[in-house]
Design a protein around this motif. Structure first.
Motif, PDB file in Angstrom:
ATOM      1  N   GLU A 112       0.886  -1.164  -0.164  1.00 45.87           N
ATOM      2  CA  GLU A 112      -0.015   0.074  -0.105  1.00 45.87           C
ATOM      3  C   GLU A 112       0.898   1.322   0.044  1.00 45.87           C
ATOM      4  N   ASN A 159     -15.355  -2.061   8.162  1.00 47.40           N
ATOM      5  CA  ASN A 159     -15.875  -3.379   8.310  1.00 47.40           C
ATOM      6  C   ASN A 159     -17.185  -3.575   8.767  1.00 47.40           C
ATOM      7  N   LYS A 163      -9.766  -0.571   4.828  1.00 42.38           N
ATOM      8  CA  LYS A 163      -9.531  -1.870   5.399  1.00 42.38           C
ATOM      9  C   LYS A 163     -10.485  -1.815   6.903  1.00 42.38           C
ATOM     10  N   ASP A 164     -10.338  -0.700   7.382  1.00 38.12           N
ATOM     11  CA  ASP A 164     -10.814  -0.439   8.794  1.00 38.12           C
ATOM     12  C   ASP A 164     -12.410  -0.506   8.548  1.00 38.12           C
ATOM     13  N   PHE A 168      -6.129   3.660   2.401  1.00 37.40           N
ATOM     14  CA  PHE A 168      -6.064   2.160   2.368  1.00 37.40           C
ATOM     15  C   PHE A 168      -6.393   1.336   3.685  1.00 37.40           C
ATOM     16  N   THR A 169      -5.859   2.247   4.578  1.00 37.13           N
ATOM     17  CA  THR A 169      -6.103   1.755   6.226  1.00 37.13           C
ATOM     18  C   THR A 169      -7.578   2.041   6.407  1.00 37.13           C
ATOM     19  N   TYR A 188      -9.201   1.850  -6.600  1.00 30.47           N
ATOM     20  CA  TYR A 188      -9.026   0.821  -5.614  1.00 30.47           C
ATOM     21  C   TYR A 188     -10.244   0.057  -5.751  1.00 30.47           C
ATOM     22  N   PRO A 189     -10.016  -1.461  -5.687  1.00 29.05           N
ATOM     23  CA  PRO A 189      -8.798  -2.180  -5.266  1.00 29.05           C
ATOM     24  C   PRO A 189      -7.881  -1.965  -6.242  1.00 29.05           C
ATOM     25  N   ASN A 237     -18.272  -4.339  -0.577  1.00 24.22           N
ATOM     26  CA  ASN A 237     -16.914  -4.313  -1.175  1.00 24.22           C
ATOM     27  C   ASN A 237     -16.944  -2.543  -1.485  1.00 24.22           C
TER      28      ASN A 237
END
Length: 605
Positions: A186, A225, A222-223, A218-219, A243-244, A231
């Motif tokens: 990343e 959730n 990813k967090d 990116f963080t 992204y992705p 997606n």
């Protein structure tokens, strides 16, 4: 017979009411489940929409930090001057420079580095700054502190930046040169913001590139959730997938779907594609589009689970209710028959036709039970009405008898006072006293009402006090302070005057001054009057006995008979308790250092 009785009760009570309850309960449960299911779906989509907006806002913050720094550099004349000087020295071979020029070039380059580092700040909101001339020079500060010769016009962004005419141009790509400083994939991707800067004649002088690692975004993603397995996709304004990373050609390009459906099936940035819900948010500042997709089956999974749980719960409650209703109906059968037999057999008359007889097993006993209760109620009501009428008449007789009494000592003393004033030729005082006594006797002898207005009672009390002032040669004084809104309050007749008479009696047995104070207070809910005197106060034993009698009446609820031989404080308390149905105010207090206070009142009627 017993079986038929149970069956009849069940048909009349158990079956219809149980079915009705089941229908109502299941209807409410269905409504509740559907309503909650809609809420779950709406909340899930709302949460998802809020999250993609949060990602877009973070992107805007990142772009804004890059943009702010780039403009700070552009508007810094000091940096421009040193970079132009740097270009002039390094546009040709350094070997052609004199020693003095070489030293000056080194110093100028160092100053330029220091200025750019200062612009970056101590917290390093960005990772890299590159300054380019329009040909082949590059100066880097940040992760890569370098000065090199490159072919600037061969860069992929070169034409876009020059054609932007000074506006920001954003690129996203992998930077191997800066990426080597990060151990994570990343950290090898960067956001780059480009601007052309001009000289004072508005001629392009070079290009500024400000870069920042994409790892923070990116963080955040990813967090991000959620419980539905959604997606997230990020696109730039031209549909470039951000992204992705390394999306395959088979990956659906949702940016193109949004562009083709923008005027058709999209509502509130939400549309359905195949078996997915697609939400998106486009930033007007950075032109990034954040897309979140959620599979319909995953979205509905908690809803289906919720419905299954409630169906099982509904079945259990229905079964429990039916079982409970059955046993309640069965339990009620026996007591109902017993009550029915007892009520039917209970009669006031001795008529043999009303004696208990054998009955059949139909539900009609409930009607008979009701009729029996109705008869008893009517008879009891008639008996109670007669009893109340008798008690009311008795109470009225006693009240009239109490009103008709007057302390004989008052008349004796008044006549003696008039005789003494006649001896002293006090004709005016005699007239006043006779008029007052006349009004007092007229007030006492009137038996038309048990309750009088406070205005009438105060007028009667003032007549009495005027007589006492004449008798005691004005050594007795009094004050009266009654609010206007209390004038129409109804109180038992002669209560105020008798309390004042009692106060005068004990006050005049002490040393001067003799004073009586009558004050009224009223609120939204109740009223009260305070009668204070300057006498010796209540004897402690007498005060204790009076309070014990009052506490006894309040505790057991039994009112003693009104005493005809004198209207004492207890008689006044009883009359107030009858009038206000236990919500009266009545207190006896000894003042400090001397005197006593009687407080009486009640709720507003």
């Amino acid at each position: 017979m017993k079986l038929l009785k149970q069956r009849s009760i069940l048909k009349t009570l158990f079956i219809p009411y149980t079915i009705l309850f089941i229908i109502i309960f299941n209807f409410l449960m269905f409504y509740f489940v559907m309503n909650e299911s809609t809420k779950i779906k709406t909340n899930a989509l709302t949460t998802l929409n809020s999250n993609i907006k949060n990602i877009n806002n973070n992107l805007d913050v990142e772009i804004n930090s890059l943009d702010t720094l780039s403009q700070n550099i552009i508007y810094s004349n000091l940096i421009k001057d040193h970079f132009i000087k740097y270009i002039n020295y390094n546009s040709e071979s350094l070997s052609n420079l004199s020693e003095h020029q070489k030293i000056d070039n080194i110093q100028n380059t160092k100053i330029l580095y220091d200025l750019l580092v200062t612009m970056m700040g101590p917290n390093h909101p960005i990772d890299q700054i590159y300054l380019y001339d329009l040909h082949n020079l590059e100066l880097g500060v940040g992760l890569d502190n370098s000065s090199s010769y490159i072919s600037v016009n061969n860069k992929a962004w070169y034409d876009d930046v020059l054609s932007s005419k000074g506006d920001k141009v954003i690129y996203f790509n992998k930077d191997d040169r800066l990426g080597r400083y990060s151990p994570y994939e990343e950290g090898q991707y960067f956001l780059s913001l480009y601007r052309v800067y001009y000289n004072t004649l508005n001629v392009p002088q070079g290009i500024i590139e400000v870069k920042k690692s994409f790892k923070n975004i990116f963080t955040i993603i990813k967090d991000f959730n959620d419980a539905y397995g959604s997606n997230v996709y990020i696109y730039y304004k031209n549909g470039q997938p951000i992204y992705p990373i390394n999306q395959s050609s088979s990956t659906t390009n949702y940016y193109n779907l949004i562009s083709t459906n923008v005027d058709k099936n999209i509502s509130n940035n939400l549309f359905k594609y195949k078996n997915e819900y697609v939400l998106f948010d486009t930033s007007s500042y950075s032109d990034f589009t954040i897309v979140a997709t959620i599979d319909n089956s995953k979205l509905m999974s908690p809803i289906y689970e919720y419905i299954r749980t409630n169906i099982v719960l509904s079945l259990l409650i229905t079964f429990a209710t039916a079982t409970l209703s059955y046993f309640i109906a069965k339990i009620i059968t026996t007591p109902l028959n017993k009550i029915y037999n007892q009520v039917k057999g209970f009669q006031i008359t001795d008529d043999a036709s009303t004696n208990f007889k054998e009955i059949d097993t139909h539900i009609t006993e409930l009607n008979t039970l009701f009729k029996a209760f109705l008869k008893m109620q009517q008879k009891a009501k008639k008996a109670m009405t007669n009893e109340l009428i008798l008690q009311n008449r008795e109470m009225q007789s006693k009240m009239l008898a109490l009103q008709s009494q007057m302390n004989p000592h008052f008349l004796y003393n008044a006549l003696s006072t008039i005789q003494a004033m006649a001896d002293e030729q006090m004709n005016e005082e005699i007239i006043i006293m006779c008029q007052s006594i006349s009004r007092i006797l007229r007030y006492i002898s009137s038996d038309s009402e048990q309750l009088v207005s406070l205005t009438d009672e105060i007028a009667h009390t003032i007549d009495y006090l005027q007589c006492m002032q004449i008798r005691y040669d004005n050594d007795l004084t009094y004050t009266l302070n009654i609010p206007d809104e209390m004038q129409n309050i109804k109180i038992p007749k002669l209560c105020l005057q008798l309390i004042v008479e009692n106060a005068v009696k004990f006050t005049t047995k002490t040393e001067l001054p003799w004073h009586i104070d009558i004050t009224g207070y009223v609120t939204d809910t109740h009223w009260e009057m305070q009668i204070k005197d300057s006498g010796s106060g209540f004897a402690e034993d007498n005060l204790k006995q009076l309070q014990e009698k009052i506490d006894s009446i309040n505790a057991n609820g039994v009112l003693p008979n009104l005493e005809l031989n004198g209207m004492g404080l207890m008689n006044i308390y009883i009359r107030f308790k009858i009038l206000y149905n236990g919500k009266q105010i009545f207190r006896l207090i000894n003042n400090t250092p001397n005197g006593a206070t009687v407080i009486m009142g009640g709720i507003k009627l």
